[in-house]
Design a protein around this motif. Structure first.
Motif, PDB file in Angstrom:
ATOM      1  N   VAL A  12       0.844  -1.195   0.000  1.00  0.00           N
ATOM      2  CA  VAL A  12       0.000   0.000   0.000  1.00  0.00           C
ATOM      3  C   VAL A  12       0.878   1.242   0.000  1.00  0.00           C
ATOM      4  O   VAL A  12       2.025   1.201   0.449  1.00  0.00           O
ATOM      5  N   PRO A  13       0.366   2.383  -0.484  1.00  0.00           N
ATOM      6  CA  PRO A  13       1.106   3.626  -0.318  1.00  0.00           C
ATOM      7  C   PRO A  13       1.142   3.997   1.166  1.00  0.00           C
ATOM      8  O   PRO A  13       0.226   3.655   1.921  1.00  0.00           O
ATOM      9  N   ALA A  14       2.182   4.661   1.587  1.00  0.00           N
ATOM     10  CA  ALA A  14       2.365   4.984   3.010  1.00  0.00           C
ATOM     11  C   ALA A  14       1.154   5.703   3.595  1.00  0.00           C
ATOM     12  O   ALA A  14       0.837   5.519   4.761  1.00  0.00           O
ATOM     13  N   ARG A  15       0.456   6.480   2.813  1.00  0.00           N
ATOM     14  CA  ARG A  15      -0.694   7.236   3.341  1.00  0.00           C
ATOM     15  C   ARG A  15      -1.853   6.329   3.748  1.00  0.00           C
ATOM     16  O   ARG A  15      -2.763   6.755   4.455  1.00  0.00           O
ATOM     17  N   LEU A  16      -1.836   5.045   3.327  1.00  0.00           N
ATOM     18  CA  LEU A  16      -2.921   4.122   3.652  1.00  0.00           C
ATOM     19  C   LEU A  16      -2.548   3.139   4.761  1.00  0.00           C
ATOM     20  O   LEU A  16      -3.273   2.170   4.998  1.00  0.00           O
ATOM     21  N   ILE A  17      -1.455   3.381   5.459  1.00  0.00           N
ATOM     22  CA  ILE A  17      -1.094   2.532   6.592  1.00  0.00           C
ATOM     23  C   ILE A  17      -2.108   2.742   7.698  1.00  0.00           C
ATOM     24  O   ILE A  17      -2.480   3.873   8.017  1.00  0.00           O
ATOM     25  N   GLN A  18      -2.583   1.644   8.285  1.00  0.00           N
ATOM     26  CA  GLN A  18      -3.601   1.692   9.333  1.00  0.00           C
ATOM     27  C   GLN A  18      -3.013   1.234  10.661  1.00  0.00           C
ATOM     28  O   GLN A  18      -1.992   0.553  10.706  1.00  0.00           O
ATOM     29  N   ALA A  19      -3.679   1.612  11.741  1.00  0.00           N
ATOM     30  CA  ALA A  19      -3.270   1.162  13.072  1.00  0.00           C
ATOM     31  C   ALA A  19      -3.248  -0.359  13.101  1.00  0.00           C
ATOM     32  O   ALA A  19      -4.172  -1.007  12.618  1.00  0.00           O
ATOM     33  N   GLY A  20      -2.174  -0.933  13.636  1.00  0.00           N
ATOM     34  CA  GLY A  20      -2.046  -2.380  13.726  1.00  0.00           C
ATOM     35  C   GLY A  20      -1.273  -3.007  12.581  1.00  0.00           C
ATOM     36  O   GLY A  20      -0.889  -4.165  12.654  1.00  0.00           O
ATOM     37  N   ASP A  21      -1.030  -2.256  11.513  1.00  0.00           N
ATOM     38  CA  ASP A  21      -0.250  -2.777  10.391  1.00  0.00           C
ATOM     39  C   ASP A  21       1.194  -3.002  10.820  1.00  0.00           C
ATOM     40  O   ASP A  21       1.786  -2.162  11.495  1.00  0.00           O
ATOM     41  N   GLU A  22       1.765  -4.132  10.419  1.00  0.00           N
ATOM     42  CA  GLU A  22       3.171  -4.425  10.675  1.00  0.00           C
ATOM     43  C   GLU A  22       3.933  -4.278   9.366  1.00  0.00           C
ATOM     44  O   GLU A  22       3.458  -4.723   8.318  1.00  0.00           O
ATOM     45  N   PHE A  23       5.112  -3.663   9.425  1.00  0.00           N
ATOM     46  CA  PHE A  23       5.928  -3.481   8.230  1.00  0.00           C
ATOM     47  C   PHE A  23       7.391  -3.352   8.639  1.00  0.00           C
ATOM     48  O   PHE A  23       7.708  -3.127   9.811  1.00  0.00           O
TER      49      PHE A  23
END
Length: 76
Positions: A12-23
Motif C-alpha cells: 500500500v502507499p504509506a498514506r494508507l497505513i492503518q493502526a495495527g499494520d506491521e511493516f
C-alpha cells in the motif's frame, strides 16, 4: 481442518497505513500505533506502538502485514 488466515500481506502507499499494520522499516519490524496522517505536503507521519515515529513520502510503497478483522464464519 482448514484454518482461516489471521493476517494478509498487502503493498500500500504509506498514506494508507492503518493502526495495527506491521511493516519493515530500516531492517526492523514496526507496528503502527495509529493510522498514517498528513504531516506536510507529500509527507505522512506514522507513530509506532513501541515508541518513535517515521516520516515517509505519502506515495512510498510499503509492504504491510494487516490483521484480518472480519473473519467469515462458515458452518457445515
Amino acid at each position: 481442518m482448514n484454518t482461516l488466515p489471521t493476517h494478509t500481506t498487502l503493498t500500500v502507499p504509506a498514506r494508507l497505513i492503518q493502526a495495527g499494520d506491521e511493516f519493515t522499516l530500516h531492517r526492523r519490524t514496526r507496528t503502527a500505533a495509529l493510522h498514517a496522517y498528513r504531516f506536510t505536503v507529500g509527507c505522512v507521519r506514522i507513530r509506532f506502538t513501541d515508541g518513535g515515529e517515521a516520516f515517509l513520502d505519502h506515495d512510498a510503497p510499503v509492504d504491510v502485514c494487516r490483521p484480518v478483522r472480519n473473519v467469515p464464519c462458515a458452518t457445515g
